[in-house]
Design a protein around this motif. Structure first.
Motif, PDB file in Angstrom:
ATOM      1  N   SER A  31      -7.153   9.138   3.816  1.00  0.00           N
ATOM      2  CA  SER A  31      -7.578   9.180   2.573  1.00  0.00           C
ATOM      3  C   SER A  31      -8.518  10.566   2.409  1.00  0.00           C
ATOM      4  O   SER A  31      -9.138  10.732   1.334  1.00  0.00           O
ATOM      5  CB  SER A  31      -8.635   8.043   2.109  1.00  0.00           C
ATOM      6  OG  SER A  31      -9.582   7.742   3.004  1.00  0.00           O
ATOM      7  N   GLU A  63      -3.400  -3.497   3.333  1.00  0.00           N
ATOM      8  CA  GLU A  63      -2.714  -3.524   2.156  1.00  0.00           C
ATOM      9  C   GLU A  63      -2.848  -2.213   1.131  1.00  0.00           C
ATOM     10  O   GLU A  63      -1.820  -1.732   0.570  1.00  0.00           O
ATOM     11  CB  GLU A  63      -3.513  -4.830   1.170  1.00  0.00           C
ATOM     12  CG  GLU A  63      -2.573  -5.076   0.002  1.00  0.00           C
ATOM     13  CD  GLU A  63      -1.232  -5.566   0.343  1.00  0.00           C
ATOM     14  OE1 GLU A  63      -0.028  -5.327  -0.298  1.00  0.00           O
ATOM     15  OE2 GLU A  63      -1.123  -6.262   1.324  1.00  0.00           O
ATOM     16  N   GLU A  64      -3.892  -1.396   1.346  1.00  0.00           N
ATOM     17  CA  GLU A  64      -3.920  -0.294   0.208  1.00  0.00           C
ATOM     18  C   GLU A  64      -3.282   0.793   1.095  1.00  0.00           C
ATOM     19  O   GLU A  64      -2.863   1.811   0.285  1.00  0.00           O
ATOM     20  CB  GLU A  64      -5.358   0.247   0.296  1.00  0.00           C
ATOM     21  CG  GLU A  64      -6.117   0.620   1.389  1.00  0.00           C
ATOM     22  CD  GLU A  64      -6.841  -0.443   2.138  1.00  0.00           C
ATOM     23  OE1 GLU A  64      -7.908  -0.160   2.944  1.00  0.00           O
ATOM     24  OE2 GLU A  64      -6.915  -1.880   1.613  1.00  0.00           O
ATOM     25  N   HIS A  65      -2.642   0.741   2.050  1.00  0.00           N
ATOM     26  CA  HIS A  65      -1.746   1.714   2.902  1.00  0.00           C
ATOM     27  C   HIS A  65      -0.382   1.544   3.172  1.00  0.00           C
ATOM     28  O   HIS A  65       0.490   2.138   3.765  1.00  0.00           O
ATOM     29  CB  HIS A  65      -2.583   2.039   4.200  1.00  0.00           C
ATOM     30  CG  HIS A  65      -3.726   2.846   4.034  1.00  0.00           C
ATOM     31  ND1 HIS A  65      -4.054   4.186   3.514  1.00  0.00           N
ATOM     32  CD2 HIS A  65      -5.117   2.539   4.294  1.00  0.00           C
ATOM     33  CE1 HIS A  65      -5.315   4.430   3.332  1.00  0.00           C
ATOM     34  NE2 HIS A  65      -5.888   3.348   3.961  1.00  0.00           N
ATOM     35  N   ARG A  67       1.775   1.412   1.211  1.00  0.00           N
ATOM     36  CA  ARG A  67       2.743   2.423   0.421  1.00  0.00           C
ATOM     37  C   ARG A  67       3.277   3.419   1.491  1.00  0.00           C
ATOM     38  O   ARG A  67       4.268   3.827   1.297  1.00  0.00           O
ATOM     39  CB  ARG A  67       2.007   3.072  -0.775  1.00  0.00           C
ATOM     40  CG  ARG A  67       1.698   1.793  -1.818  1.00  0.00           C
ATOM     41  CD  ARG A  67       1.020   2.305  -3.033  1.00  0.00           C
ATOM     42  NE  ARG A  67       1.798   3.478  -3.408  1.00  0.00           N
ATOM     43  CZ  ARG A  67       1.434   4.572  -4.395  1.00  0.00           C
ATOM     44  NH1 ARG A  67      -0.002   4.631  -4.608  1.00  0.00           N
ATOM     45  NH2 ARG A  67       1.902   5.579  -4.832  1.00  0.00           N
TER      46      ARG A  67
END
Length: 106
Positions: A31, A63-65, A67
């Motif tokens: 990030s 979860e946020e990664h 993708r």
């Protein structure tokens, strides 16, 4: 660089229990706004997926990664389809040439 060496040098059995503690901080670098860090994180994730499998990496990836894993999987599928299409086209060309040569000999 140290992580790359450790992941390649250590046996799989020694690294797998450490994945839940290793992957989330590693993805924290992703990030960051520096492109070279994003590239290195993606490279490491590709190596980890190749070594431990997509299912194991999905479990330890926040979860946020998720993708990133989906994107890597889709890229690999696209590359495989492209390679298959290229090989099929090459086989068709060779078959057509062989058929043309056979027709000349007759």
């Amino acid at each position: 660089v140290l992580v790359k060496v450790q992941l390649s040098a250590l046996p799989r059995e020694a690294v797998q229990p450490l994945l839940p503690r290793l992957v989330p901080p590693l993805l924290g670098w992703c990030s960051n706004k520096h492109a070279h860090l994003k590239y290195q994180v993606r490279y490491l994730m590709e190596r980890l997926v190749k070594r431990f499998g997509l299912e194991v990496m999905t479990e330890v990836t926040p979860e946020e990664h998720q993708r990133l894993l989906t994107h890597m999987r889709k890229q690999k599928e696209r590359a495989r389809r492209h390679t298959d299409a290229r090989l099929a086209a090459k086989a068709e060309r060779e078959a057509a040439l062989a058929q043309a040569d056979a027709a000349k000999d007759d």
